[in-house]
Design an enzyme around this catalytic site. Structure first.
Site, PDB file in Angstrom:
ATOM      1  N   ASP A  80       0.807  -1.239  -0.112  1.00 55.83           N
ATOM      2  CA  ASP A  80      -0.251   0.083  -0.053  1.00 55.83           C
ATOM      3  C   ASP A  80       0.836   1.321   0.051  1.00 55.83           C
ATOM      4  O   ASP A  80       0.229   2.210   0.004  1.00 55.83           O
ATOM      5  CB  ASP A  80      -0.984  -0.030   1.144  1.00 55.83           C
ATOM      6  N   GLY A 139      -2.864  -4.361  19.182  1.00 57.09           N
ATOM      7  CA  GLY A 139      -1.539  -5.141  18.814  1.00 57.09           C
ATOM      8  C   GLY A 139      -1.670  -6.258  18.117  1.00 57.09           C
ATOM      9  O   GLY A 139      -0.804  -7.373  18.047  1.00 57.09           O
ATOM     10  N   GLY A 144      -2.757  -6.518  14.820  1.00 57.45           N
ATOM     11  CA  GLY A 144      -2.713  -6.614  13.296  1.00 57.45           C
ATOM     12  C   GLY A 144      -3.895  -6.448  12.574  1.00 57.45           C
ATOM     13  O   GLY A 144      -4.237  -6.665  11.318  1.00 57.45           O
ATOM     14  N   SER A 199      -5.773  -3.425  12.956  1.00 56.34           N
ATOM     15  CA  SER A 199      -5.994  -1.710  12.764  1.00 56.34           C
ATOM     16  C   SER A 199      -6.820  -1.340  13.634  1.00 56.34           C
ATOM     17  O   SER A 199      -7.658  -0.280  13.755  1.00 56.34           O
ATOM     18  CB  SER A 199      -6.634  -1.619  11.445  1.00 56.34           C
ATOM     19  N   SER A 253      -5.642   0.778  15.973  1.00 57.18           N
ATOM     20  CA  SER A 253      -5.109   2.295  15.922  1.00 57.18           C
ATOM     21  C   SER A 253      -5.837   3.008  14.881  1.00 57.18           C
ATOM     22  O   SER A 253      -6.228   4.375  14.881  1.00 57.18           O
ATOM     23  CB  SER A 253      -3.554   2.182  15.964  1.00 57.18           C
ATOM     24  N   GLU A 297      -0.947   9.221  11.821  1.00 57.68           N
ATOM     25  CA  GLU A 297       0.291   8.067  12.107  1.00 57.68           C
ATOM     26  C   GLU A 297       1.682   8.465  11.498  1.00 57.68           C
ATOM     27  O   GLU A 297       2.505   7.988  12.420  1.00 57.68           O
ATOM     28  CB  GLU A 297      -0.388   6.740  11.412  1.00 57.68           C
ATOM     29  N   ASP A 338      -5.137   0.860   5.807  1.00 52.85           N
ATOM     30  CA  ASP A 338      -5.933   0.613   6.937  1.00 52.85           C
ATOM     31  C   ASP A 338      -6.927   1.730   6.919  1.00 52.85           C
ATOM     32  O   ASP A 338      -8.175   1.511   7.557  1.00 52.85           O
ATOM     33  CB  ASP A 338      -4.848   0.499   8.125  1.00 52.85           C
ATOM     34  N   TYR A 382       8.930  -2.327  10.896  1.00 55.55           N
ATOM     35  CA  TYR A 382       8.126  -1.900   9.879  1.00 55.55           C
ATOM     36  C   TYR A 382       8.707  -0.839   8.854  1.00 55.55           C
ATOM     37  O   TYR A 382       8.877  -1.034   7.907  1.00 55.55           O
ATOM     38  CB  TYR A 382       6.824  -1.131  10.225  1.00 55.55           C
TER      39      TYR A 382
HETATM   40  C1  GLA Z   1       0.276  -2.190   8.476  1.00 57.00           C
HETATM   41  C2  GLA Z   1       0.330  -0.762   7.863  1.00 57.00           C
HETATM   42  C3  GLA Z   1      -0.302  -0.940   6.556  1.00 57.00           C
HETATM   43  C4  GLA Z   1       0.075  -2.076   5.614  1.00 57.00           C
HETATM   44  C5  GLA Z   1       0.362  -3.391   6.188  1.00 57.00           C
HETATM   45  C6  GLA Z   1       1.187  -4.159   5.523  1.00 57.00           C
HETATM   46  O1  GLA Z   1      -0.877  -2.780   8.727  1.00 57.00           O
HETATM   47  O2  GLA Z   1      -0.375  -0.216   8.829  1.00 57.00           O
HETATM   48  O3  GLA Z   1      -0.067   0.510   5.896  1.00 57.00           O
HETATM   49  O4  GLA Z   1       1.449  -1.617   5.186  1.00 57.00           O
HETATM   50  O5  GLA Z   1       1.036  -3.137   7.527  1.00 57.00           O
HETATM   51  O6  GLA Z   1       0.218  -4.674   4.484  1.00 57.00           O
END
Ligand code: GLA
Length: 341
Positions: free
Chosen positions: A18, A100, A102, A104, A106, A135, A147, A196
């Site tokens: 993304d 925490g 994964g 979303s 946040s 963010e 997200d 990340y």
């Molecule tokens: C996190 C980031 C997103 C994306 C994913 C991986 O969720 O917030 O923007 O990059 O990792 O696909």
């Protein structure tokens, strides 16, 4: 006084592309955060949460402090810059999205606070873009836009086929009779800890070396140093898989959709290298127990998997899989006649 409800998301396919100009396919969870916001004309912002003890206060222009309240304070500062608030505010959060994991939590808080502060009818893409800025610039996580767009634009039962370059999108309904089960591996992950950014920087370095604006556009990878070639290979192949998956979903080709999820996982494990032994075992056993497709979802390094399976088979499948993975737990099952958490 404003209030909003914003869902968490699960990414069905299209991982780590993304910010590389790719296509992604996230979907809303039936879990979400309720934000209640009151403008109280003071010189501080205040946040309380039904899930965490205590009250946090911050000056109207305070920098980030390094905890979950940053998403709220950053969003309130962004809302003031938009002219949606002219003073301090009190925000109450009530969320059933696991943090925490994964999925979303946040992005849902950040978009939710902006939505509660914005005039009714504000374009969700504007909310998503502002939330990403919060963010990136305030909290300090260099995430892409997936997200925020997913949680701003979709409701339960919907997926978002999103072009992250143009921000053009199409909402897709889940295939009738099929479900996506989201299971937590039992291993938490954190995005702000540098892993990340390191992967993102590797993608940007590869695009730079190959002289393309977006790594998804690269074709010949031979000019890249050997360690960047698998990174670029994942990005390019994942974009192609996502476009194929969107076609398969529209054509009700469940076998092909599941196969693409499995290929996505292999690419994240072997080329992009963001999986963990626990996630690999969970994905392998999800498929061994009968799911036509499964993959890690989100950034990786722990967190959740998503599996695709026929409705009706999912309850036994979940029970058997969790018996083999006692630390794992079901976050949500989406799609089909009834969504579960
Ligand atoms: C996190 C980031 C997103 C994306 C994913 C991986 O969720 O917030 O923007 O990059 O990792 O696909």
């Amino acid at each position: 006084m404003g209030s909003s409800w914003t869902p968490g998301r699960v990414n069905l396919i299209g991982e780590w592309i993304d910010f590389n100009g790719g296509h992604v396919l996230p979907a809303a969870l039936p879990l979400g955060v309720t934000v209640t916001l009151r403008a109280d004309h003071g010189e501080t912002d205040t946040v309380t949460s039904a899930q965490f003890d205590g009250v946090s206060d911050a000056a109207l222009d305070a920098p980030a402090r390094g905890d979950w309240a940053d998403y709220v304070f950053g969003a309130l500062q962004a809302a003031r810059r938009q002219g949606w608030l002219d003073s301090g505010a009190t925000v109450c959060l009530d969320s059933d999205i696991p943090a925490g994991a994964g999925v979303s939590s946040s992005a849902a808080v950040t978009v939710g606070v902006l939505k509660a502060a914005a005039p009714p009818g504000t374009d969700p893409t504007r909310l998503a873009t502002l939330a990403r800025e919060v963010e990136n610039q305030f909290v300090g996580v260099p995430c892409g836009i997936m997200d925020q767009m997913a949680v701003a634009h979709t409701g339960p039962g919907e997926a978002l086929a999103l072009d992250t370059r143009s921000l053009g999108f199409e909402r897709l309904q889940f295939p009738p009779g099929w479900r996506f089960a989201v299971l937590h591996s039992g291993v938490d992950r954190k995005l702000a800890d540098g892993r990340y950014s390191a992967r993102r920087d590797a993608c940007l370095a590869a695009a730079n070396t190959l002289k393309v604006d977006y790594l998804c556009d690269a074709q010949d990878l031979t000019a890249l140093p050997l360690e960047l070639q698998p990174i670029a290979r994942h990005v390019i192949s994942e974009n192609a898989r996502t476009l194929d998956a969107i076609t398969a979903l529209k054509a009700d080709d469940h076998t092909q959709f599941g196969a693409l999820m499995e290929q996505s996982h292999a690419s994240l494990r072997d080329d992009f290298r963001v999986s963990t032994p626990e996630i690999d075992a969970l994905v392998a056993n999800a498929i061994a127990e009968g799911a036509p497709g499964a993959r890690l979802t989100g950034a990786g390094f722990g967190g959740c998997i998503v599996a695709f399976l026929p409705e009706g088979a999912d309850e036994t499948w979940t029970r058997d899989l969790l018996a083999r993975h006692p630390k794992a737990w079901l976050v949500a099952a989406v799609g089909g006649a009834k969504e579960r958490t």
